[in-house]
Design an enzyme around this catalytic site. Sequence first.
Site, short mmCIF file in Angstrom:
data_model
loop_
_atom_site.label_atom_id
_atom_site.label_comp_id
_atom_site.label_asym_id
_atom_site.label_seq_id
_atom_site.Cartn_x
_atom_site.Cartn_y
_atom_site.Cartn_z
N ASP A 117 3.62 -7.00 10.30
CA ASP A 117 4.74 -6.53 11.10
C ASP A 117 4.44 -7.65 12.62
O ASP A 117 5.38 -7.99 12.95
CB ASP A 117 4.51 -5.05 11.70
CG ASP A 117 5.18 -4.12 10.68
OD1 ASP A 117 5.63 -4.85 9.68
OD2 ASP A 117 4.84 -3.00 10.99
N ASP A 168 -0.47 -3.69 12.38
CA ASP A 168 -0.19 -3.89 11.23
C ASP A 168 0.13 -5.60 11.24
O ASP A 168 0.95 -6.06 11.99
CB ASP A 168 1.13 -3.34 10.72
CG ASP A 168 1.58 -3.60 9.34
OD1 ASP A 168 1.85 -5.12 9.09
OD2 ASP A 168 1.76 -2.72 8.59
N THR A 223 -0.90 7.63 -0.78
CA THR A 223 -2.33 7.68 -1.54
C THR A 223 -3.15 6.60 -1.06
O THR A 223 -4.51 6.62 -1.32
CB THR A 223 -2.02 7.30 -2.94
OG1 THR A 223 -1.57 6.00 -3.04
CG2 THR A 223 -1.31 8.52 -3.80
N ARG A 260 0.84 -1.13 0.13
CA ARG A 260 -0.09 -0.04 0.04
C ARG A 260 0.94 1.21 -0.02
O ARG A 260 1.74 1.65 0.75
CB ARG A 260 -0.92 0.07 1.26
CG ARG A 260 -1.85 1.06 1.11
CD ARG A 260 -3.11 0.60 2.09
NE ARG A 260 -2.42 0.45 3.51
CZ ARG A 260 -3.05 0.79 4.84
NH1 ARG A 260 -4.20 1.15 4.65
NH2 ARG A 260 -2.59 0.65 5.87
N1 URA Z 1 -3.18 -3.70 7.30
C1 URA Z 1 -2.96 -4.10 8.39
O1 URA Z 1 -2.00 -4.84 8.57
N2 URA Z 1 -3.69 -3.64 9.15
C2 URA Z 1 -4.62 -2.76 9.22
O2 URA Z 1 -5.02 -2.00 10.18
C3 URA Z 1 -4.83 -2.22 7.97
C4 URA Z 1 -4.20 -2.96 6.80
#
Ligand code: URA
Length: 209
Positions: free
Chosen positions: A204, A201, A109, A105
């Site tokens: 992560d 995330d 944007t 991502r």
């Molecule tokens: N991707 C993620 O890992 N967590 C989110 O909250 C949104 C997108």
Amino acid sequence: MTHPHLHVVDHPLIQAKLTTLRSEDTPVEDFRRLLREIAALLAFAVTQDMATVPREIRTPLAPMTGCKMARPIVLVPILRAGLGLLEGMLHLFPRATVGHIGMYRDETTLLPQHYYAKTPPNLAEGEVVLIDPMLATGQSAAAAVSELKNRGASHIRLLCLVAAPEGVEAMRTAHPEVPIYVAAVDAGLNERGYIVPGLGDAGDRFFGT
Ligand code: URA
């Protein structure tokens, strides 16, 4: 938010494990184990209405007609967070073929950038389960479904862990016929496109980055 094929898998076992998964106090080893366990439970839901065909066998006592899956299962995680859910699913579908779609991502944007796609030869005949743990804006999932359709897939379902209403809506607009299976639909997105309350995330937390 309405979606004709949204399945929220509101099972106590999944919800209890998801709560621990979400907690910021949960260390990476527990996060990985819980994700595997939830994936196996979600696999049960995502396959619930898949077609079967008769299969003749003999038990030690008598012949009988049982069943087998009508189509091969094809698992397609969106890299990288999808790999966490993939592992648990493979325990249930050890013969599934696996494709990969690479999306990241753009943090400015929030639009998906497509960088990789590799799919198995049985994609077109398979029951394709696209795996995207966090359905946030829904742009990556929608783009990945378009990619799978371009490559010949026709039986596609989307498996997520947590969704935002915005993501569900984006999928409904782009691919209304694709069913979505999700453990929870949260309140919404923050200004950085993260699901709130969410779990942070997912990549992560799974990879410890
Ligand atoms: N991707 C993620 O890992 N967590 C989110 O909250 C949104 C997108």
